[in-house]
Each structure stands twice: as structure tokens, then as C-alpha cells.
Write a protein that holds these residues in place. Sequence first.
Motif, short mmCIF file in Angstrom:
data_model
loop_
_atom_site.label_atom_id
_atom_site.label_comp_id
_atom_site.label_asym_id
_atom_site.label_seq_id
_atom_site.Cartn_x
_atom_site.Cartn_y
_atom_site.Cartn_z
N VAL A 1 0.77 -1.21 0.08
CA VAL A 1 0.03 0.12 -0.06
C VAL A 1 0.96 1.32 0.09
O VAL A 1 0.80 2.13 -0.75
CB VAL A 1 -1.01 -0.04 1.36
N ILE B 1 -3.79 4.53 -1.53
CA ILE B 1 -5.10 4.40 -1.05
C ILE B 1 -5.97 4.24 -2.14
O ILE B 1 -6.83 3.39 -2.05
CB ILE B 1 -5.46 5.70 0.05
N GLU C 1 -8.34 1.07 -2.72
CA GLU C 1 -9.83 1.16 -2.90
C GLU C 1 -10.17 0.43 -4.10
O GLU C 1 -11.34 0.00 -4.40
CB GLU C 1 -10.24 2.58 -2.96
N ASN D 1 -1.07 5.35 9.82
CA ASN D 1 -1.91 5.36 8.53
C ASN D 1 -2.75 4.38 8.73
O ASN D 1 -3.79 3.97 7.91
CB ASN D 1 -1.12 5.32 7.46
N LEU E 1 -6.55 5.21 8.23
CA LEU E 1 -6.71 5.47 6.69
C LEU E 1 -7.06 4.32 5.90
O LEU E 1 -7.86 3.97 5.00
CB LEU E 1 -5.79 6.31 6.15
N VAL E 2 -6.10 3.27 6.15
CA VAL E 2 -6.14 1.84 5.33
C VAL E 2 -7.30 1.25 5.69
O VAL E 2 -8.13 0.91 4.82
CB VAL E 2 -4.84 0.98 5.71
N THR F 1 -10.87 2.09 3.76
CA THR F 1 -11.00 1.58 2.53
C THR F 1 -12.19 0.51 2.56
O THR F 1 -12.53 0.04 1.54
CB THR F 1 -9.80 1.13 1.92
#
Length: 244
Positions: A181, A196, A200, A220, A223-224, A227
Motif C-alpha cells: 500500500v 489508498i 480502494e 496510517n 486510513l487503510v 477503505t
Amino acid sequence: GGFKCHGMGGVVWGVIGGEISRAWKPQKCLPRFSGVTGSNGRSKYPGWRFVMPLDLSLYLVTDYRISWEASLQCIRNGIEGGVTAVQLREKGKPVEEVRKNALALKHLLDPLGVPLIINDFLEVTRDVEAAGVHLGGADVTVKEARKFLGPDFRIGISVSSLSEMNEAPIDLCDYISASPVFPSFTKKDAAPPLGIEGLEEIRANCELPLVAIGGIHTGNAGLVCSTGVDGICVVSAIFQSEDP
């Protein structure tokens, strides 16, 4: 040489676990033969093997850069902090050493109900009765692995793009790992980062449980998770931490 793995794992795991629980409800691979096992968890039918559920929420992959003794301590700490699955990745090591380490790890994990996945080594996967095997692009094919292992072992594969996933024999797999990622130094031959948006895109087109790996840490992880992935894989965030 100076690496030390100590503490209860609460700091790193607490932060990551909190991000996970807030962001999504993970999809789990259910037991393949639920309802056909006795009270001892063993199959009632010859040739059938009970496979525990595979919860990929927090998936720990071992790090070849540290000693085996330190690895085991990190894994213990990780499980205390919420690790739900462990992958033994021993690239380039003799098969007998991999088998020995796999048996030791399975002895640790089984009583805790944490499934063991073996990277690449099909014979070791079968011999130690691991939950399954994880395959990369340079390993044996999924078709060969499924033929060798049969129907009741999990098979996960790594993909680095949507097109790579679309070309994979998804019907023979149990989960997909999208990687990397973010930039990662764990794998020297890693593909360009998905980012990201790339993650997605894979999520939107993947019906199997999907995990993300590569450069994921406490900063992070949220944020991951946002998705919609079913779990995150970590290596350096734990094994290279001063206090896993």
C-alpha cells in the motif's frame, strides 16, 4: 543485534486495534467443515480436517531480520495485544528449519485459537497441519497448491494491482493480500505502492476477504481501514518496534 522485544504490546496494538474497531467490521473465513466435528474439535469423518475460522483483522507476518527467539516473544506480545492470525515467512531457509520453526509456532498458537499460515512451503503447511499457505507471484501456482493441499487448507495470494487480481484463479483462493500500500523496506523486490486509491480500486472489485500490507503503521492504519479492507498485515510496525 541490539533489538529487544519486551513489554505487553499494549502501545502499538492498542492504537492499531482501536483504529480497526472504529473503522470496519471484518469479514471472516468460516470453518470449512462446521457441524461435522466432535467435541474435541477433530473431524468425525476420516480424511477430513477441522479448520478454525480465519480472522484476518490483524495479521502478523514474521520478520526474517530478527532472531527466532525474539520473533517468538514479539508474537506472544502481539497476540496479547490483539493479533488474530500469524504468517511464518522464512524465504530462503532450509525446509527442515522452516518445519522446525513452524511446529514451534503452531504449538504456541493452537491453544490460543490463532491460525498459522505458512508462506510458500506447501509440504511444511501440510505436515504441520497449518491453517493454510500464502503464495506470492514467484511461488508455486494456486492451482498446484490446491491440488497438493486439497480443499480444506486456506490459500491466500498477493496481488499488486487490479489487473493482477483479475488474472488470478480467485475461485481457488480464500483471501487476497494487496501489496504494497505504501513504500516498504521489508521486501526488497516489492512492486510500486498502490496508495489508498489503488487499494480502494481493488476493494471495490474483490469479493473475497481482502487484507492490506506494506508500510502500514499506527499513523496510517486508520486510513487503510477506512477503505473497507477486512484486515491489515504488519511486519516492521511490530518486529522493528522498540516496545512491541
